[in-house]
Every structure is written in C-alpha cells, then in structure tokens.
Scaffold this motif. Sequence first.
Motif, short mmCIF file in Angstrom:
data_model
loop_
_atom_site.label_atom_id
_atom_site.label_comp_id
_atom_site.label_asym_id
_atom_site.label_seq_id
_atom_site.Cartn_x
_atom_site.Cartn_y
_atom_site.Cartn_z
N GLY A 35 -20.41 -13.25 -4.15
CA GLY A 35 -19.84 -14.21 -3.22
C GLY A 35 -19.76 -13.73 -1.79
N GLU A 36 -20.21 -12.51 -1.52
CA GLU A 36 -20.13 -11.96 -0.17
C GLU A 36 -21.29 -12.48 0.69
N PHE A 37 -21.04 -12.58 2.00
CA PHE A 37 -22.07 -12.93 2.96
C PHE A 37 -22.30 -11.71 3.84
N VAL A 38 -23.43 -11.03 3.59
CA VAL A 38 -23.73 -9.78 4.28
C VAL A 38 -24.94 -10.00 5.19
N VAL A 39 -24.82 -9.52 6.42
CA VAL A 39 -25.94 -9.57 7.36
C VAL A 39 -26.42 -8.15 7.62
N ILE A 40 -27.75 -7.97 7.60
CA ILE A 40 -28.36 -6.67 7.90
C ILE A 40 -29.11 -6.79 9.22
N ILE A 41 -28.78 -5.91 10.17
CA ILE A 41 -29.45 -5.91 11.47
C ILE A 41 -30.07 -4.55 11.73
N GLY A 42 -30.97 -4.52 12.70
CA GLY A 42 -31.67 -3.29 13.06
C GLY A 42 -32.96 -3.69 13.76
N THR A 195 -23.98 -15.60 -3.32
CA THR A 195 -24.03 -14.37 -2.52
C THR A 195 -25.21 -14.47 -1.56
N VAL A 196 -24.98 -14.11 -0.29
CA VAL A 196 -26.04 -14.19 0.72
C VAL A 196 -26.25 -12.83 1.36
N VAL A 197 -27.52 -12.41 1.40
CA VAL A 197 -27.94 -11.24 2.18
C VAL A 197 -28.90 -11.76 3.23
N HIS A 198 -28.47 -11.71 4.49
CA HIS A 198 -29.21 -12.35 5.58
C HIS A 198 -29.67 -11.30 6.58
N ILE A 199 -30.98 -11.21 6.78
CA ILE A 199 -31.56 -10.27 7.73
C ILE A 199 -31.91 -11.05 8.99
N THR A 200 -31.46 -10.56 10.14
CA THR A 200 -31.67 -11.33 11.37
C THR A 200 -31.70 -10.43 12.59
N HIS A 201 -32.31 -10.96 13.68
CA HIS A 201 -32.24 -10.33 14.99
C HIS A 201 -31.22 -11.05 15.87
N HIS A 202 -30.69 -12.16 15.40
CA HIS A 202 -29.77 -12.97 16.19
C HIS A 202 -28.33 -12.53 15.93
N MET A 203 -27.69 -11.97 16.93
CA MET A 203 -26.36 -11.41 16.73
C MET A 203 -25.29 -12.48 16.56
N ASP A 204 -25.52 -13.68 17.08
CA ASP A 204 -24.56 -14.76 16.85
C ASP A 204 -24.56 -15.17 15.38
N GLU A 205 -25.69 -15.01 14.69
CA GLU A 205 -25.74 -15.27 13.25
C GLU A 205 -25.00 -14.16 12.51
N LEU A 241 -29.99 -2.37 20.11
CA LEU A 241 -29.54 -3.65 19.59
C LEU A 241 -28.62 -4.36 20.58
N ASP A 242 -28.63 -5.68 20.50
CA ASP A 242 -27.72 -6.48 21.30
C ASP A 242 -26.41 -6.68 20.55
N VAL A 243 -25.48 -7.35 21.21
CA VAL A 243 -24.24 -7.81 20.57
C VAL A 243 -24.14 -9.30 20.84
N PRO A 244 -23.26 -10.04 20.13
CA PRO A 244 -23.10 -11.46 20.44
C PRO A 244 -22.79 -11.66 21.93
N LEU A 245 -23.24 -12.78 22.49
CA LEU A 245 -23.08 -13.04 23.91
C LEU A 245 -21.62 -12.94 24.34
N ALA A 246 -20.71 -13.51 23.54
CA ALA A 246 -19.29 -13.48 23.90
C ALA A 246 -18.77 -12.04 23.95
N THR A 247 -19.23 -11.20 23.03
CA THR A 247 -18.82 -9.79 23.02
C THR A 247 -19.31 -9.08 24.27
N GLU A 248 -20.54 -9.36 24.65
CA GLU A 248 -21.12 -8.72 25.84
C GLU A 248 -20.38 -9.13 27.11
N ILE A 249 -20.06 -10.43 27.23
CA ILE A 249 -19.35 -10.90 28.41
C ILE A 249 -17.96 -10.26 28.49
N ALA A 250 -17.25 -10.23 27.35
CA ALA A 250 -15.91 -9.63 27.34
C ALA A 250 -15.99 -8.15 27.70
#
Length: 276
Positions: A35-42, A195-205, A241-250
Amino acid sequence: MENIIEIKNLYHYYNKDSEDKVTALDGVSITIQKGEFVVIIGHNGSGKSTLAKHLNGILDSEKGSVIIDGEKLTEENYWNIRQKVGLVFQNPDNQIIATVVEEDVAFGPENLGLDQKTIIQQVGESLKQVGMENYRNHAPHLLSGGQKQRVAIAGILAMRPKCLVLDEPTAMLDPKGRREVMETVKELNEKEKITVVHITHHMDEAALADRVIVMENGSVVMQGKPREVFKQVEKLRGLGLDVPLATEIAYDLNKEGYHLPDDITTIDELVNYLCQ
C-alpha cells in the motif's frame, strides 16, 4: 506493516565480460510496504530503470535477491511474479498493441487464460479505474498521450497486480497528460490500495509520495519522507538533482533573510506561509 517488495544486496552489471563493464546496481537493499507509494529519483544512469526491471524478472541479477509478496523471484516463477507486479514504461506506444482500446486492455487477462466473462468484467473495471471507460471502442492511436498512458495502466490493472511499477510514465507527456496520469496513479494507491513504485525526473511528482528513494551510481544514497529528503537542497544539487519548485523558492528566500520552514514542498504551502 507487511512488506510486498524486499530487495537484498542486489547487483547488476552491463557488459560484464568486457573491459567496458558497468556496475548498474551496486548492492542495493530496499523494502517497500504493501500500500506504500514510493518514488525513486536519480539522474540518468543512476540505476533507477535497471532496478525497476528486476522487480518482475525482465533482468536477472548477478547477485542478491528480489522477494515479491514473500516469494523469491527465480527463473521458474517469473510468470507468477509478473501477475503480482505490473510494469508500465515511458512510452505507451510500446505497450499498446491492439487497434481497439478494450481489446488492448484484454490482452493480459487473455494470456492468463481467464474465461471470457471474467475478462469482460476486469477490462470494464480497469478502464473505469483509470477514467477511460467511455473510450473502450476507440482506436488507441487517436488518443492523447495521457489517455494512451492510462490505457497502458488499465492493461496492467486488468491482470489484478498487487504492485504497480511505473518507469517514467510521464516523461513524454505534456503538463495536462502528466496531471491526468498522476491523478490516476494517486487514486489507485489511495482508493484501491495498490502499491506504487514510481520512477520520475519530475520533483513535483516525487513530492506526492509516502517515501522518496534517491539513487546515485547504482546505490541508494538517500531516502525518507519527501519533506525530509527535499529540504537537503545542497546535497541534492550536488547529486545533479532538482527539488520541487516551492522548495527551491523557499530555500532562496531564506538565503535572503526570510524565515520560512525548510521542508516546504508544494506551492500551496509556500503561498500560505508568504501570506502570513
């Protein structure tokens, strides 16, 4: 909570018998709960897609083990594991093979040997789950990119997997298509408990996940809740790697003397703090 995926000390090499040998996975160990939603970035070449292809036996490991729902993945049980773990790729055109949507979604259940009544039922339910029930008689090539990707997801769901692995499913989509796919994935996770394992380059996802795993050179170098991971802005930048836009602005505002929380991940949060 019970684990659905256990990866233990996993290694994989490309060109392993040549001088150009590449270590794609370097002793990776990960557990993912039901049931977990895990995102893998890199960044590209970090091992994300290689790892995804190990989760249902597309690739064989050189060393280590993959355990799915308590069952160790071996050559003898690939077919059984692939019914538990469905893999959706970047380009939906590579997964859609039929000329009519409902026929494409039915392809998986038919290969499982299900009876016609069950196939019809599961195709209908899967199309409804992804919001494509009104397109069942349409030609896939006439659909938008986001709609095609949702049909590809429906084709996996029709086989009733316990885990959905998505390898950059929004990379080729416009913002509208990305939004459609991510809304579908989140709903499947929250309402259907898939259960979701989501690989993405989009940090907002990635900010939508329960947990973020960061990979570099075939290894896991960071993991935690999105807030915990993304507030480490300089470390992520050091990994390319980037961070979500809101994180970067803050982060940039705080460097100018503002006093915003360092774990902001969404625009709504940022706006609320700025309005205060």
